[in-house]
Scaffold this motif. Structure first.
Motif, PDB file in Angstrom:
ATOM      1  N   THR A  52       0.767  -1.348   0.097  1.00 43.73           N
ATOM      2  CA  THR A  52      -0.056   0.028  -0.071  1.00 43.73           C
ATOM      3  C   THR A  52       0.771   1.116   0.004  1.00 43.73           C
ATOM      4  O   THR A  52       0.625   2.169  -0.620  1.00 43.73           O
ATOM      5  N   VAL A  53       1.957   1.056   0.778  1.00 44.63           N
ATOM      6  CA  VAL A  53       2.865   2.218   0.826  1.00 44.63           C
ATOM      7  C   VAL A  53       3.479   2.657  -0.682  1.00 44.63           C
ATOM      8  O   VAL A  53       3.593   3.756  -1.201  1.00 44.63           O
ATOM      9  N   GLY A  54       3.851   1.592  -1.310  1.00 45.62           N
ATOM     10  CA  GLY A  54       4.145   1.613  -2.632  1.00 45.62           C
ATOM     11  C   GLY A  54       3.329   2.188  -3.606  1.00 45.62           C
ATOM     12  O   GLY A  54       3.649   3.094  -4.515  1.00 45.62           O
ATOM     13  N   SER A  55       1.987   1.892  -3.215  1.00 37.33           N
ATOM     14  CA  SER A  55       1.072   2.261  -4.515  1.00 37.33           C
ATOM     15  C   SER A  55       0.669   3.686  -4.161  1.00 37.33           C
ATOM     16  O   SER A  55       0.103   4.286  -5.248  1.00 37.33           O
ATOM     17  N   LYS A  56       0.689   4.127  -3.186  1.00 32.08           N
ATOM     18  CA  LYS A  56       0.330   5.333  -2.621  1.00 32.08           C
ATOM     19  C   LYS A  56       1.383   6.491  -3.026  1.00 32.08           C
ATOM     20  O   LYS A  56       1.193   7.697  -2.874  1.00 32.08           O
ATOM     21  N   ALA A  57       2.607   5.946  -3.152  1.00 32.66           N
ATOM     22  CA  ALA A  57       3.966   6.806  -3.173  1.00 32.66           C
ATOM     23  C   ALA A  57       3.696   7.706  -4.331  1.00 32.66           C
ATOM     24  O   ALA A  57       3.591   7.559  -5.385  1.00 32.66           O
ATOM     25  N   ILE A  58       4.191   9.086  -3.939  1.00 28.06           N
ATOM     26  CA  ILE A  58       4.058  10.114  -4.961  1.00 28.06           C
ATOM     27  C   ILE A  58       5.464  10.870  -5.064  1.00 28.06           C
ATOM     28  O   ILE A  58       5.514  11.921  -5.490  1.00 28.06           O
ATOM     29  N   ASP A  59       6.469  10.049  -4.402  1.00 33.81           N
ATOM     30  CA  ASP A  59       7.773  10.449  -4.495  1.00 33.81           C
ATOM     31  C   ASP A  59       8.790   9.269  -4.515  1.00 33.81           C
ATOM     32  O   ASP A  59       8.441   8.295  -4.117  1.00 33.81           O
TER      33      ASP A  59
ATOM     34  N   ILE B  79      10.263   7.536  -1.567  1.00 33.21           N
ATOM     35  CA  ILE B  79       9.178   6.896  -0.954  1.00 33.21           C
ATOM     36  C   ILE B  79       9.217   5.478  -1.690  1.00 33.21           C
ATOM     37  O   ILE B  79       8.949   4.406  -1.043  1.00 33.21           O
ATOM     38  N   THR B  80       9.045   5.435  -3.033  1.00 31.91           N
ATOM     39  CA  THR B  80       8.782   4.456  -3.726  1.00 31.91           C
ATOM     40  C   THR B  80      10.164   3.434  -3.608  1.00 31.91           C
ATOM     41  O   THR B  80       9.821   2.247  -3.437  1.00 31.91           O
ATOM     42  N   GLN B  81      11.414   4.034  -3.569  1.00 35.46           N
ATOM     43  CA  GLN B  81      12.615   3.249  -3.303  1.00 35.46           C
ATOM     44  C   GLN B  81      12.530   2.542  -1.769  1.00 35.46           C
ATOM     45  O   GLN B  81      12.869   1.316  -1.649  1.00 35.46           O
ATOM     46  N   ALA B  82      12.005   3.418  -0.855  1.00 33.35           N
ATOM     47  CA  ALA B  82      12.038   2.865   0.452  1.00 33.35           C
ATOM     48  C   ALA B  82      10.833   1.660   0.671  1.00 33.35           C
ATOM     49  O   ALA B  82      11.025   0.703   1.265  1.00 33.35           O
ATOM     50  N   ALA B  83       9.861   1.677  -0.348  1.00 31.44           N
ATOM     51  CA  ALA B  83       8.867   0.820  -0.310  1.00 31.44           C
ATOM     52  C   ALA B  83       9.576  -0.665  -0.707  1.00 31.44           C
ATOM     53  O   ALA B  83       9.043  -1.791  -0.323  1.00 31.44           O
ATOM     54  N   VAL B  84      10.262  -0.439  -1.704  1.00 31.45           N
ATOM     55  CA  VAL B  84      11.132  -1.719  -2.348  1.00 31.45           C
ATOM     56  C   VAL B  84      11.786  -2.196  -1.431  1.00 31.45           C
ATOM     57  O   VAL B  84      11.925  -3.609  -1.137  1.00 31.45           O
ATOM     58  N   GLY B  85      12.518  -1.624  -0.540  1.00 32.33           N
ATOM     59  CA  GLY B  85      13.279  -1.902   0.633  1.00 32.33           C
ATOM     60  C   GLY B  85      12.716  -2.631   1.859  1.00 32.33           C
ATOM     61  O   GLY B  85      13.196  -3.727   2.125  1.00 32.33           O
TER      62      GLY B  85
END
Length: 289
Positions: free
Chosen positions: A257-264, A267-273
């Motif tokens: 969910t964090v990855g799908s809502k990421a607008i930055d 944050i996208t890279q952190a969600a992958v981590g």
């Protein structure tokens, strides 16, 4: 204590009745599944072995093998003459069928054949089986000790990755205010570039809607709660594998969910981590009881 389901143990017991060597090998399995390999002279132990395994272990696929070597002293070695003659006759018939290229019979091979050598010193079967079970009890003790040592190592690895998850979630949370402000500035620039007047209340409404779509505060809070529960389960010990596996599913859902809502991009890279760390924990947890 946390226990692993992947372990190996060997226990030998020598005495007047011979040498009993048990080998136990345990791997991950949803339920307790036993596979037994017993010599013919001690095949009657199967029910007792299964009963002991069910008392000692909760789950796992466990291979249990016994190697029994009778005493070799001349005074205690007694041949089962009818069984020996039967084996020799069968071997001779096989040699006749195979022809002249077969090798001569090896006496040591004949002695290894089940039933050829009788129990030492006329020991009764119950005494022999009791001796074997004493050795098996020691083998289970060694297996459980090995599983506990491996479980402690797995718990440390999971703890490290759980700390990494919490660290990433904290960094994401700290970046949210800056992301919101950057989004506001970007929206204002786009509106200004259009040259169309917009009421302040309408602009603020759009900003609020955009912030709501990208709000991940609840997901980050739940990630923190799940990490706390993981640590609590590890410290509590016992059979926690299923509980931890469930928590991995919940963590994975929040990370997605964090990855799908990421607008930055950060944050996208952190969600992958987050997903990488969660998957690493999931793999380790598959081996925890």
């Amino acid at each position: 204590m946390i226990s692993s389901m992947t372990a190996f143990a060997r226990s030998s017991r020598s005495g007047p009745l011979g040498e009993f060597t048990w080998e136990l090998r345990s791997v991950n399995h949803r339920y307790l599944e036993l596979s037994l390999r017993l010599p013919d002279s001690l095949r009657g132990l199967e029910a007792r072995v299964r009963d002991l395994a069910n008392r000692e272990l909760n789950r796992g696929k466990v291979d249990i093998g016994l190697r029994y070597v009778p005493p070799v002293e001349a005074a205690s070695l007694e041949l089962n003459e009818p069984a020996l003659q039967a084996v020799i006759s069968a071997a001779m018939r096989v040699r006749d069928h195979l022809g002249a290229h077969t090798e001569s019979l090896n006496p040591l091979d004949l002695l290894r054949w089940p039933g050829v050598v009788k129990s030492a010193d006329g020991a009764d079967q119950e005494t022999l089986e009791n001796e074997a079970m004493h050795a098996l009890q020691a083998a289970f003790g060694e297996l459980k000790a090995t599983r506990r040592r491996e479980g402690e190592r797995l718990a440390e690895l999971i703890e490290e990755r759980a700390a990494g998850v919490l660290e990433l979630a904290t960094k994401i949370g700290e970046r949210i205010p800056a992301i919101r402000e950057a989004w506001r500035d970007k929206l204002r620039e786009r509106i200004a570039a259009l040259g169309v007047p917009v009421e302040p209340s309408r602009l603020e409404q759009e900003l609020v809607l955009a912030a709501q779509k990208g709000d991940i505060a609840e997901e980050l809070d739940r990630i923190g709660i799940h990490v706390k529960e993981i640590r609590s389960s590890l410290h509590k010990g016992g059979a926690v594998g299923r509980r931890l596996d469930f928590l991995m599913q919940e963590l994975g859902r929040e990370a997605n969910t964090v990855g799908s809502k990421a607008i930055d991009m950060e944050i996208t890279q952190a969600a992958v981590g987050l997903k990488v760390l969660i998957e690493q924990m999931r793999e380790q947890i598959q081996n925890i009881e």
